[in-house]
Design a protein around this motif. Structure first.
Motif, short mmCIF file in Angstrom:
data_model
loop_
_atom_site.label_atom_id
_atom_site.label_comp_id
_atom_site.label_asym_id
_atom_site.label_seq_id
_atom_site.Cartn_x
_atom_site.Cartn_y
_atom_site.Cartn_z
N ILE A 1 -4.72 -6.19 3.05
CA ILE A 1 -4.70 -4.79 2.59
C ILE A 1 -4.77 -3.85 3.79
N TRP B 1 -1.94 -1.21 4.95
CA TRP B 1 -2.28 0.20 5.16
C TRP B 1 -1.80 0.64 6.55
N VAL C 1 0.86 -1.18 0.00
CA VAL C 1 0.00 0.00 0.00
C VAL C 1 0.90 1.22 0.00
N VAL D 1 -2.63 0.60 -4.28
CA VAL D 1 -2.54 -0.73 -3.68
C VAL D 1 -2.02 -1.66 -4.76
N LEU E 1 -4.22 7.85 0.49
CA LEU E 1 -3.99 6.58 -0.19
C LEU E 1 -3.68 6.85 -1.66
#
Length: 130
Positions: free
Chosen positions: A88, A92, A55, A66, A63
């Motif tokens: 994920i 993160w 990530v 990904v 963000l």
């Protein structure tokens, strides 16, 4: 920021130089804005499962992307997809911890220390949303 705004040498005991104080505040604001701009341009990665999930966040916590390595997850398997979601989130969190550490290192002296702690408290950084 070497000049003392409360310089007794200019105004006698207990003197106060408002111009010097305002100049210091302006310099601190410019330094803080520059540091925030550098953070916004910084990219930080968090990875899990030996690099299967990566990530990418900006230095301000946005963000950016990904990446999932092909071949590690079956798209039609419910358990694999659940694991993928969990990984994920873990990636993160890894990236976010790095972002927080980078922001604290970059902004720490400017966000709180320069004004006797007036810049904020706790784990948050004023004006950055985290």
């Amino acid at each position: 920021m070497t000049e003392n705004p409360f310089g007794a040498e200019q105004f006698g005991q207990g003197g106060f130089d408002m111009n010097a104080l305002l100049q210091q505040a302006q310099q601190m604001q410019e330094q803080l804005m520059s540091a925030q701009a550098r953070l916004a341009e910084t990219e930080i990665e968090g990875t899990v499962a030996g690099g299967a999930i990566t990530v990418k966040l900006s230095g301000t916590g946005d963000l950016l992307g990904v990446d999932i390595t092909a071949g590690n997850f079956a798209g039609d398997d419910t358990d694999d997809l659940t694991d993928l979601g969990d990984l994920i989130v873990a990636a993160w969190r890894d990236a976010k911890a790095k972002v927080d550490a980078t922001a604290a290192e970059t902004l720490g002296p400017l966000a709180g220390g320069g004004m006797g702690g007036a810049g904020g408290g706790g784990d948050s950084l004023p004006g950055l949303g985290f």
